[in-house]
Motif scaffolding. Structure first.
Motif, PDB file in Angstrom:
ATOM      1  N   ASP A  19      37.914  46.272  40.794  1.00 45.54           N
ATOM      2  CA  ASP A  19      37.262  45.705  41.826  1.00 45.54           C
ATOM      3  C   ASP A  19      38.149  45.668  43.167  1.00 45.54           C
ATOM      4  O   ASP A  19      39.364  45.303  43.129  1.00 45.54           O
TER       5      ASP A  19
ATOM      6  N   ARG B  99      27.545  43.713  36.428  1.00 45.59           N
ATOM      7  CA  ARG B  99      27.903  43.794  37.773  1.00 45.59           C
ATOM      8  C   ARG B  99      28.278  42.389  38.430  1.00 45.59           C
ATOM      9  O   ARG B  99      29.253  42.342  39.190  1.00 45.59           O
TER      10      ARG B  99
ATOM     11  N   ARG C 256      38.342  44.710  46.927  1.00 46.84           N
ATOM     12  CA  ARG C 256      37.873  44.042  48.015  1.00 46.84           C
ATOM     13  C   ARG C 256      38.284  44.324  49.292  1.00 46.84           C
ATOM     14  O   ARG C 256      37.594  43.847  50.406  1.00 46.84           O
TER      15      ARG C 256
ATOM     16  N   CYS D  15      38.610  48.536  34.492  1.00 44.85           N
ATOM     17  CA  CYS D  15      37.737  48.382  35.780  1.00 44.85           C
ATOM     18  C   CYS D  15      38.732  47.747  36.971  1.00 44.85           C
ATOM     19  O   CYS D  15      39.272  46.966  36.740  1.00 44.85           O
TER      20      CYS D  15
ATOM     21  N   ARG E 112      33.603  49.122  42.902  1.00 42.91           N
ATOM     22  CA  ARG E 112      34.073  48.872  41.564  1.00 42.91           C
ATOM     23  C   ARG E 112      34.192  50.134  40.914  1.00 42.91           C
ATOM     24  O   ARG E 112      33.373  51.147  40.948  1.00 42.91           O
TER      25      ARG E 112
ATOM     26  N   PRO F 178      36.126  41.981  36.083  1.00 40.82           N
ATOM     27  CA  PRO F 178      36.557  43.195  35.429  1.00 40.82           C
ATOM     28  C   PRO F 178      36.784  43.213  33.869  1.00 40.82           C
ATOM     29  O   PRO F 178      36.380  43.984  33.351  1.00 40.82           O
TER      30      PRO F 178
END
Length: 394
Positions: A386, A352, A388, A384, A320, A356
């Motif tokens: 993320d 967490r 994957r 933010c 992240r 986002p």
């Protein structure tokens, strides 16, 4: 009807109406297909705090907005789940999230004669997505959507900044990225932008100098120059150079922008960065929050003919990333402790498990709480991402 047919019915109705009559078209489609009554479309405001009816004058007497926190409508918006109550004499009140590619736009509220089946719930969820796409299409041609999203008037500078944004969240198989501006109704020079090509995701965050519309005009020029270069197929380094030249040609070094350009390959996760006196880049990996140290190159537009270089940075599946302007990480409210790394790390840890867009909102909500009634003394942007990782094909 199948779940997809409910969505298609709504889209067909909106397509065959004028932009300003979108809600009437949705009401007609839902009334015919579901015997739905009391259909309302609730739009989230710029600060992601309240939901307001489209059009605004359809709110109940004395009800100007519905809070996102602590309400049934807010729960549907936050959870992204179809939310129902109990069946009463007048039917069942249902809240359907309205979302476009993970960008939460609001909630559709309607009353059904009976509790929906599993299949109908799926149809309602897809219908909410269809309404989101309809919103995106019609807001180019009517002010009703943006009027509903603002419980207070935007400053001219903020109007310019919000019109520049790509959205507040975007998702693909490999990533989800979200951003938010504060103060939402009076932001000046800070901005974020992103674009996804078949090969990579590009993200830009910038901090523009100055106050008011002058700061927004500077940012508008820089964002437009970067987009112009990016859309011409120019690489990351040349994008920075061309934007630098455009800003310098106009302001001759009087004003400039601290800018971070990131590019991540969708097939291999390779990250590249150009840090023009960069905003802060953080990486949350394996529950460890670390600064990603980048070479601090000259801001865009500071000197003529600046040469930029790109450097590699590492991105792994499960990472992240946060990008924060100095209005966040360097904030120091009067008679308060600085926002600081420790408080920021605490918020990041607590967020967490959140999406986002919720994570950036929580960071900025904590920042706003520090300043309280005094209000922010600097623009604040939080983004933010993320990651994957690449999607295996075949």
């Amino acid at each position: 009807m199948s779940p997809d047919e409910y969505a298609a019915s709504v889209l067909f109705a909106v397509e065959n109406s004028t932009p300003a009559n979108m809600l009437a078209a949705i009401r007609g489609a839902l009334g015919a297909d579901l015997q739905a009554r009391d259909v309302e479309l609730l739009i989230v405001d710029y600060g992601l705090d309240v939901l307001r009816s489209l059009p605004v004058d359809r709110m109940a007497p004395g009800e100007t907005s519905i809070a996102v926190r602590g309400t049934v409508a807010g729960r549907a918006f936050t959870s992204q789940q179809v939310t129902t109550g109990s069946v009463g004499a007048d039917g069942l009140l249902v809240h359907v999230p309205v979302t476009v590619r993970a960008d939460r736009r609001g909630v559709l509220r309607l009353r059904l004669p009976a509790a929906p089946s599993v299949g109908l719930r799926e149809g309602l969820a897809r219908m909410g997505t269809a309404v989101g796409y309809a919103l995106t299409a019609v807001e180019r041609d009517t002010d009703l959507v943006t009027q509903a999203a603002r419980p207070q008037r935007l400053s001219l500078a903020a109007e310019m900044q919000w019109d520049l944004l790509p959205g507040r969240q975007c998702a693909g198989p490999e990533f989800t990225v979200a951003g938010q501006l504060e103060p939402a109704y009076a932001v000046r020079g800070d901005n974020f932008d992103w674009s996804c090509s078949p090969d990579h995701l590009q993200l830009t965050v910038m901090e523009g100098m100055g106050e008011g519309a002058k700061a927004s005009m500077l940012t508008h020029l820089a964002v437009s120059a970067l987009r112009n270069a990016r859309r011409a197929g120019v690489g990351l380094v040349d994008q920075a150079s061309l934007a630098d030249q455009a800003v310098y040609a106009h302001y001759r070094g009087e004003l400039h922008l601290e800018t971070l350009l990131l590019q991540i390959g969708l097939a291999d996760g390779r990250g590249w960065a150009v840090g023009a006196s960069t905003p802060l880049l953080l990486r949350d990996r394996d529950e460890q929050l670390q600064r990603v140290e980048l070479e601090a190159q000259l801001p865009l537009g500071m000197f003529e003919g600046t040469r930029y270089t790109a450097e590699r940075f590492e991105v792994r599946p499960g990472d992240r990333l946060f990008v924060l302007t100095d209005g966040v990480h360097a904030a120091h409210p009067p008679e308060q402790e600085p926002f600081g790394d420790a408080r920021l790390a605490q918020i990041v840890r607590a967020a967490r498990v959140r999406r986002p867009d919720d994570a950036v909102r929580e960071i900025l909500r904590e920042l706003l709480a520090l300043y309280d009634e005094a209000g922010l003394d600097d623009d604040a942007v939080a983004v933010c991402l993320d990651w994957r990782g690449p999607v295996r094909k075949g």
